[in-house]
Design a protein around this motif. Structure first.
Motif, short mmCIF file in Angstrom:
data_model
loop_
_atom_site.label_atom_id
_atom_site.label_comp_id
_atom_site.label_asym_id
_atom_site.label_seq_id
_atom_site.Cartn_x
_atom_site.Cartn_y
_atom_site.Cartn_z
N GLU A 82 -3.39 15.06 -7.47
CA GLU A 82 -2.42 15.93 -8.21
C GLU A 82 -1.02 15.83 -7.74
N VAL A 83 -0.23 16.06 -8.38
CA VAL A 83 1.21 15.90 -8.00
C VAL A 83 1.75 16.46 -7.03
N CYS A 84 2.11 15.29 -5.95
CA CYS A 84 2.55 15.57 -4.58
C CYS A 84 3.69 16.31 -4.52
N ALA A 85 4.59 16.90 -3.22
CA ALA A 85 5.32 17.70 -3.18
C ALA A 85 6.58 16.74 -3.34
N ALA A 86 6.75 15.60 -3.04
CA ALA A 86 8.00 14.74 -3.18
C ALA A 86 8.17 14.33 -4.87
N PRO B 247 -2.78 18.99 -11.85
CA PRO B 247 -3.76 17.73 -11.85
C PRO B 247 -3.28 16.68 -12.84
N ILE B 248 -3.46 15.35 -12.31
CA ILE B 248 -3.20 14.16 -13.14
C ILE B 248 -4.34 13.48 -13.42
N THR C 4 0.65 -1.25 0.15
CA THR C 4 0.09 0.02 -0.08
C THR C 4 0.75 1.34 0.00
N GLU C 5 2.26 0.96 0.11
CA GLU C 5 3.12 2.35 0.20
C GLU C 5 3.80 2.42 -1.39
N GLY D 38 0.50 6.62 -9.09
CA GLY D 38 0.52 6.58 -7.69
C GLY D 38 1.88 7.21 -7.32
N LYS D 39 3.04 7.18 -7.90
CA LYS D 39 4.25 7.75 -7.36
C LYS D 39 4.02 9.36 -7.65
N LEU D 40 3.43 9.63 -8.77
CA LEU D 40 3.23 11.23 -8.88
C LEU D 40 2.20 11.58 -7.93
N ALA D 41 1.29 11.02 -7.43
CA ALA D 41 0.34 11.58 -6.57
C ALA D 41 0.73 11.30 -4.90
N GLY D 42 1.79 10.38 -4.83
CA GLY D 42 2.17 10.12 -3.45
C GLY D 42 1.47 9.28 -2.69
N ARG D 43 0.58 8.62 -3.34
CA ARG D 43 -0.45 7.46 -2.77
C ARG D 43 -1.12 6.59 -3.85
#
Length: 498
Positions: free
Chosen positions: A222-226, A238-239, A98-99, A169-174
């Motif tokens: 949306e694209v997360c900070a990381a 936006p993704i 899940t991570e 998921g990597k782009l959104a951080g979830r």
């Protein structure tokens, strides 16, 4: 050659990003509202092939994507990024937690190790596959999922991820939803727009393993900070849910009207077209994605393609071989150019292997035989689509790396007996940028705003007869080996006399 002049939209005008994760590379493009590419970058990918297995490292996808995006976005200056969309290979999956930590390598689109599982899939979903008009193959994601779960027993944190939703998921951080285009080969019911719970239960797949599914063009997050720090894409961008690479090429090529088709010649050959009704295929080799505008996108992916050139002519100067081949008379010498063992479209033959009809005099002859072989299989694909009743007389565009070889495109146009149009910037990434734009209005409006440069390659009448003779010789050889169904072989012969 038809050309158009694109108006400048200014240094501060917005852009949309299209991301394409292919077999051999990752590509990021930034396009203006007109579809003009203002920045692009790519990074290579490595594969591990062994017999029927084909794997990639999911973490390499992300590192390559991040680096390519960082290079492309660094050239944008003050232009705002209004959105992004992503396409990937069809049927490529992995298990992760899940991570978003991979638990397995990625099993690629043509990995056929799940041959023992495909019978269970056929039995459990027989009624569904009949209604949807296709039969899953060993290389599809659903039997491969069963193989993965058998070798990696799931926990409550195990998730199935497609190549697309791993990266969104990597782009959104979830964890994010996957689009229905990428979920099709995992057994998603496009008619009911749901996972078929009866089939899932019969196969013993835990429901929590499967991702949420949305339509292409749906906002995913949306694209997360990381991810912003790694990619250079502004946080909060936006993704938008994408489509498979074959469908992305359809959008990028401008293939929107019913009866029009796009042929992608990359590592393998992929055909996609537009119909107003779903095609039903008794062999199960043609399957239909749902277009964002509600039409259907039928097609299939062959196991032949330009990838065989890397195997047979590693280290050779392909431009030189092309020039020499173009100066020689056309012959019937042909190689059936499988990239790996087994054919998927326009027929299924797990035992199919590469072979050559005739004896090449030298490397140039051998090279030309491969180019003809791909053209012949492409013609066979259209013969099969015609047999199924698909409209095939509309416009025909071609994209992919192989489309940049003008001589090869001319051989293909002559073999098909129709002009081939090569769009200037119609790679899958451009199609995804268009889809990202459509999230703000509609796909039809985004398409109307797009200005396209094209080159049309005409058939060479003097070579038609010899290429047809070579084509029919290959058809007979495929039938004699027991791989090509008699009905299709007969139809190919009949259609050649029209």
């Amino acid at each position: 050659m038809a050309t158009s002049t694109r108006p400048s939209t200014g240094r501060h005008a917005p852009v949309w990003l299209g991301l394409d994760i292919g077999t051999q590379s990752v590509r990021c493009v930034a396009t203006e509202r007109t579809g003009a590419v203002v920045a692009s970058a790519s990074r290579p990918l490595d594969s591990a092939r062994r017999e029927r297995r084909h794997e990639q490292d999911p973490e390499q996808w992300w590192s390559a994507l991040a680096t390519a995006c960082a290079e492309a976005t660094s050239a944008l200056g003050s232009r705002p990024v209004r959105g992004l969309s992503l396409c990937a290979t069809s049927g490529t999956i992995l298990l992760a937690d899940t991570e978003l930590r991979p638990l397995t390598p990625a099993l690629m689109y043509d990995d056929a190790r799940a041959a023992d599982e495909v019978g269970r899939v056929h039995e459990a979903g027989a009624a569904l596959w009949e209604s949807l008009g296709y039969r899953p193959q060993a290389s599809w994601a659903l039997p491969k999922l069963l193989w993965l779960l058998r070798h990696h027993p799931p926990t409550d944190r195990t998730r199935l991820l497609h190549q697309a939703d791993y990266l969104t998921g990597k782009l959104a951080g979830r964890l994010t939803a996957v689009d229905s285009s990428h979920a099709l080969k995992t057994g998603y019911d496009l008619d009911g727009e749901r996972w078929p719970t009866d089939v899932v239960d019969a196969l013993g797949i835990p429901a929590h393993v499967l991702p949420e599914v949305v339509r292409p063009g749906t906002p995913l997050g949306e694209v997360c900070a990381a991810a912003a720090e790694a990619t250079g894409i502004p946080a909060g961008t936006p993704i938008v849910a994408g489509m498979t690479d074959g469908c992305a090429s359809v959008l990028g090529s401008g293939t929107f009207s019913v009866g029009s088709w796009n042929s992608v010649l990359g590592t393998t050959l992929v055909l996609k077209g537009v119909t107003d009704n779903r095609l039903h295929d008794p062999l199960g080799v043609v399957y239909s994605h749902r277009a964002p505008d509600g039409n259907w996108l039928p097609g299939g992916a062959s196991s032949v393609g330009a990838g065989v050139l890397s195997d047979l002519f590693a280290g050779a100067d392909l431009d030189r071989l092309t020039a020499l081949a173009a100066d020689r008379p056309t012959t019937t010498l042909v190689t059936y150019p499988l990239v790996s063992q087994g054919e998927r479209f326009p027929f299924v033959a797990a035992e199919a292997q590469r072979f050559t009809l005739g004896t090449p005099a030298d490397e140039v002859d051998a090279y030309a035989a491969v180019l003809r072989g791909v053209a012949f299989v492409e013609r066979l694909c259209f013969d099969y689509l015609d047999l199924l009743g698909a409209p095939v007389d509309g416009t025909l565009t071609t994209t992919g790396g192989g489309a940049r070889n003008e001589y090869w495109t001319r051989v293909r146009a002559t073999t098909l007996g129709r002009p081939l149009t090569v769009p200037g910037n119609a790679d899958p990434a451009v199609g995804m940028a268009l889809l990202a734009r459509s999230a703000e209005s509609s796909l039809a409006e985004a398409a109307r705003e797009t200005v396209r440069d094209t080159v049309t390659v005409e058939p060479v009448a003097a070579d038609t007869d010899v290429l047809t003779e070579g084509y029919l010789t290959l058809i007979d050889a495929l039938r004699e080996r027991g791989w090509l169904p008699t009905e299709l072989a007969d139809h190919a012969h009949h259609r050649s006399t029209r």
